[in-house]
Design a protein around this motif. Structure first.
Motif, PDB file in Angstrom:
ATOM      1  N   VAL A 198      29.579  43.993  41.998  1.00 48.07           N
ATOM      2  CA  VAL A 198      30.100  43.204  43.121  1.00 48.07           C
ATOM      3  C   VAL A 198      31.498  43.686  43.491  1.00 48.07           C
ATOM      4  N   GLU A 199      32.318  44.019  42.497  1.00 45.03           N
ATOM      5  CA  GLU A 199      33.658  44.531  42.796  1.00 45.03           C
ATOM      6  C   GLU A 199      33.574  45.862  43.538  1.00 45.03           C
ATOM      7  N   HIS A 200      32.666  46.758  43.086  1.00 43.15           N
ATOM      8  CA  HIS A 200      32.520  48.041  43.778  1.00 43.15           C
ATOM      9  C   HIS A 200      31.998  47.831  45.195  1.00 43.15           C
ATOM     10  N   ALA A 201      31.047  46.930  45.344  1.00 46.23           N
ATOM     11  CA  ALA A 201      30.518  46.642  46.682  1.00 46.23           C
ATOM     12  C   ALA A 201      31.608  46.060  47.566  1.00 46.23           C
ATOM     13  N   SER A 202      32.459  45.244  46.996  1.00 41.72           N
ATOM     14  CA  SER A 202      33.561  44.663  47.756  1.00 41.72           C
ATOM     15  C   SER A 202      34.511  45.747  48.236  1.00 41.72           C
ATOM     16  N   VAL A 203      34.821  46.702  47.352  1.00 40.75           N
ATOM     17  CA  VAL A 203      35.694  47.807  47.738  1.00 40.75           C
ATOM     18  C   VAL A 203      35.040  48.633  48.840  1.00 40.75           C
ATOM     19  N   LEU A 259      32.692  47.672  51.008  1.00 36.11           N
ATOM     20  CA  LEU A 259      32.646  46.909  52.253  1.00 36.11           C
ATOM     21  C   LEU A 259      34.023  46.822  52.901  1.00 36.11           C
ATOM     22  N   HIS A 260      35.068  46.742  52.088  1.00 33.59           N
ATOM     23  CA  HIS A 260      36.431  46.726  52.617  1.00 33.59           C
ATOM     24  C   HIS A 260      36.729  48.056  53.308  1.00 33.59           C
ATOM     25  N   ARG A 280      29.179  41.855  37.780  1.00 33.75           N
ATOM     26  CA  ARG A 280      30.542  41.630  38.261  1.00 33.75           C
ATOM     27  C   ARG A 280      31.164  42.947  38.718  1.00 33.75           C
ATOM     28  N   ASP A 281      30.968  44.020  37.925  1.00 30.91           N
ATOM     29  CA  ASP A 281      31.484  45.334  38.306  1.00 30.91           C
ATOM     30  C   ASP A 281      30.830  45.811  39.601  1.00 30.91           C
TER      31      ASP A 281
END
Length: 134
Positions: free
Chosen positions: A72-77, A79-80, A69-70
C-alpha cells in the motif's frame, strides 16, 4: 414369621432391587469415565499441536499484513507520482492552450513571410536573374 423378620426380608429384597438397578448405572458410569479419560489424554496431545499451528498462522498473518502495508505504501508513492505527472501534463496543456493563439499567429505570420519571400525571389529570377536594379 414375625413382624421383624418380614420387615428384614422386605428390606433385604428392596436392597437387592436397588443394587440390581444401580449395577447398570455404575457400569455405564465406569465406561463414561474411561472414555472421558481417553478424551483428556487425546486433548493433551492435540491441544499443544493446535496451539503451535495457531501461532504459525498468526505469524503468517502478521507477515502478510506487513507485506500488504508495504504494498500500500508503494502504491501510494506510485499514485502520488502519477498525480504529479498528471499535474505537469495539465500545466503543459494550459500553457499550450494559452499560447496557442500567439503560437498560431506566429506560425501564420512566418508562413506569410516565407510566401512573400518566395514570391519575391521567383519574380526576381523570372526578370532576368539576380541583379540589383540595373
Amino acid at each position: 414369621m414375625t413382624f421383624l423378620e418380614i420387615a428384614a426380608l422386605l428390606a433385604a429384597l428392596a436392597f437387592a432391587v436397588l443394587v440390581g438397578c444401580l449395577i447398570p448405572v455404575l457400569v455405564q458410569l465406569r465406561k463414561t469415565a474411561a472414555e472421558s479419560e481417553q478424551l483428556v489424554k487425546r486433548l493433551g496431545v492435540e491441544v499443544p499441536l493446535l496451539i503451535s499451528e495457531l501461532r504459525a498462522v498468526s505469524q503468517n498473518v502478521s507477515a502478510l499484513t506487513g507485506q500488504a502495508r508495504d504494498g500500500v505504501e508503494h502504491a501510494s508513492v506510485l499514485l502520488h507520482a502519477v498525480g504529479e505527472v498528471g499535474e505537469s501534463v495539465q500545466q503543459v496543456h494550459d500553457v499550450v492552450r494559452g499560447s496557442s493563439g500567439t503560437l498560431l499567429g506566429n506560425v501564420v505570420s512566418m508562413v506569410a513571410g516565407l510566401r512573400a519571400a518566395a514570391q519575391f525571389v521567383r519574380e526576381r529570377y523570372q526578370q532576368g536573374g539576380p541583379h540589383n536594379g540595373g
